[in-house]
Design a protein around this motif. Structure first.
Motif, mmCIF file in Angstrom:
data_model
loop_
_atom_site.group_PDB
_atom_site.id
_atom_site.type_symbol
_atom_site.label_atom_id
_atom_site.label_comp_id
_atom_site.label_asym_id
_atom_site.label_seq_id
_atom_site.Cartn_x
_atom_site.Cartn_y
_atom_site.Cartn_z
ATOM 1 N N LYS A 46 -25.134 -16.126 -21.866
ATOM 2 C CA LYS A 46 -26.488 -16.131 -22.370
ATOM 3 C C LYS A 46 -27.021 -16.492 -23.653
ATOM 4 O O LYS A 46 -27.563 -17.312 -24.156
ATOM 5 C CB LYS A 46 -27.266 -14.886 -21.840
ATOM 6 C CG LYS A 46 -27.367 -14.593 -20.531
ATOM 7 C CD LYS A 46 -28.223 -13.242 -20.038
ATOM 8 C CE LYS A 46 -28.678 -12.964 -18.767
ATOM 9 N NZ LYS A 46 -29.102 -11.644 -18.534
ATOM 10 N N GLN A 47 -26.222 -15.882 -24.610
ATOM 11 C CA GLN A 47 -26.331 -16.057 -26.034
ATOM 12 C C GLN A 47 -25.971 -17.280 -26.327
ATOM 13 O O GLN A 47 -26.641 -18.108 -27.261
ATOM 14 C CB GLN A 47 -25.320 -14.928 -26.615
ATOM 15 C CG GLN A 47 -26.040 -13.672 -26.784
ATOM 16 C CD GLN A 47 -25.177 -12.566 -27.333
ATOM 17 O OE1 GLN A 47 -23.962 -12.916 -27.717
ATOM 18 N NE2 GLN A 47 -25.439 -11.287 -27.258
ATOM 19 N N SER A 50 -28.426 -19.554 -25.305
ATOM 20 C CA SER A 50 -29.781 -19.719 -25.949
ATOM 21 C C SER A 50 -29.490 -20.488 -27.405
ATOM 22 O O SER A 50 -30.300 -21.074 -27.916
ATOM 23 C CB SER A 50 -29.955 -18.168 -26.525
ATOM 24 O OG SER A 50 -30.928 -17.827 -27.365
ATOM 25 N N GLU A 51 -28.194 -20.426 -27.950
ATOM 26 C CA GLU A 51 -27.969 -21.371 -29.032
ATOM 27 C C GLU A 51 -28.138 -22.549 -28.802
ATOM 28 O O GLU A 51 -28.713 -23.484 -29.532
ATOM 29 C CB GLU A 51 -26.504 -20.916 -29.562
ATOM 30 C CG GLU A 51 -26.347 -19.544 -30.148
ATOM 31 C CD GLU A 51 -27.332 -19.121 -31.264
ATOM 32 O OE1 GLU A 51 -27.713 -20.235 -32.141
ATOM 33 O OE2 GLU A 51 -27.730 -18.091 -31.559
ATOM 34 N N ILE A 53 -29.885 -24.174 -26.473
ATOM 35 C CA ILE A 53 -31.503 -24.227 -26.211
ATOM 36 C C ILE A 53 -32.119 -24.548 -27.884
ATOM 37 O O ILE A 53 -33.087 -25.251 -28.000
ATOM 38 C CB ILE A 53 -32.119 -23.274 -25.445
ATOM 39 C CG1 ILE A 53 -31.799 -23.219 -24.123
ATOM 40 C CG2 ILE A 53 -33.791 -23.294 -25.625
ATOM 41 C CD1 ILE A 53 -32.310 -22.138 -23.391
ATOM 42 N N VAL A 54 -31.690 -23.583 -28.609
ATOM 43 C CA VAL A 54 -32.187 -23.771 -30.117
ATOM 44 C C VAL A 54 -31.836 -25.170 -30.682
ATOM 45 O O VAL A 54 -32.716 -25.738 -31.423
ATOM 46 C CB VAL A 54 -31.676 -22.600 -30.936
ATOM 47 C CG1 VAL A 54 -31.775 -22.913 -32.433
ATOM 48 C CG2 VAL A 54 -32.316 -21.124 -30.581
ATOM 49 N N GLU A 122 -27.166 -22.821 -16.994
ATOM 50 C CA GLU A 122 -28.451 -22.010 -16.041
ATOM 51 C C GLU A 122 -27.482 -21.781 -14.877
ATOM 52 O O GLU A 122 -28.018 -20.863 -14.225
ATOM 53 C CB GLU A 122 -29.465 -22.971 -16.277
ATOM 54 C CG GLU A 122 -30.650 -22.050 -15.553
ATOM 55 C CD GLU A 122 -31.949 -22.897 -15.571
ATOM 56 O OE1 GLU A 122 -33.089 -22.496 -15.077
ATOM 57 O OE2 GLU A 122 -32.031 -24.002 -16.073
#
Length: 226
Positions: A46-47, A50-51, A53-54, A122
């Motif tokens: 997940k982390q 998230s990176e 996506i950033v 995802e």
């Protein structure tokens, strides 16, 4: 096969059986730890997602910025062309626009790759979360069954425990009855061993009874006199 080779094989077999026994005794604990390990891996994934996506969002902002610059440069070039002013400057602006469009195309390719990567991550995470949720339900069920089995084992001892409790109660009751019997026997023994004392008690009772009767007679005489 030599004796030492046989002993070595026997030791390996004993170690394997011992490991299996330990594993069986702690199967639920091992299962839970494996679930925790997978959940930690999911958290790391997940982390990572998230990176990504950033990074994709940063590329989106850079794309919008370059698009804005291209629009402004095109407006400048159109204005110059409309006024027939400075063809060299128009040519320079056109070269800038080409470079910006090349950068824009590269950024859009990166964004598309990032978007595909995010979608793949995802999908993998959704599958992992669904499976880990099922394993968590299986763990709760296994624990409940283990508790039920343990409670049932204790419940099966209840009849025996109740029987032992009843036996203890009867023993206590017998002890109390024995004490009463001993007290009665002791009093009877004293009476038998001291008949004179028994006669004296009987005499005292008789004298008291005679005194009562005497008083009754005197009262009756007093009434007849009146």
């Amino acid at each position: 096969m030599g004796i030492f080779s046989k002993l070595t094989t026997l030791a390996r077999g004993a170690a394997r059986e011992s490991a299996e026994v330990i594993l069986d005794a702690n199967a639920i604990r091992v299962f839970e730890q494996e679930i925790v390990d997978v959940e930690e891996s999911i958290q790391l994934r997940k982390q990572a997602m998230s990176e990504v996506i950033v990074t994709r969002n940063q590329i989106d902002r850079e794309i919008e910025s370059i698009k804005t610059i291209i629009e402004k440069r095109e407006e400048q070039a159109r204005a110059l062309i409309h006024k027939d002013n400075d063809p060299d400057l128009v040519d320079e602006i056109a070269s800038d626009i080409v470079q910006y469009e090349e950068s824009l195309s590269e950024l859009e390719s990166q964004r598309n790759a990032m978007s595909k990567r995010i979608m793949a991550m995802e999908a993998a995470l959704r599958r992992a979360l669904t499976e880990i949720a099922q394993y968590r339900r299986d763990l709760r069920l296994a624990r409940a069954q283990q508790i039920s089995a343990s409670s049932l084992a204790r419940a099966n001892n209840i009849p025996k425990q109740l029987s032992e409790l009843e036996g203890t109660r009867r023993h206590i009751a017998a002890l109390q009855t024995g004490d009463d019997d001993r007290e009665s026997a002791w009093a009877e023994m004293e009476d038998r061993m001291d008949p004179q004392g028994l006669n004296q008690r009987h005499e005292k009772v008789s004298m008291a009874e005679q005194a009562k009767r005497k008083e009754a007679v005197l009262r009756r005489l007093e009434k007849s006199k009146a």
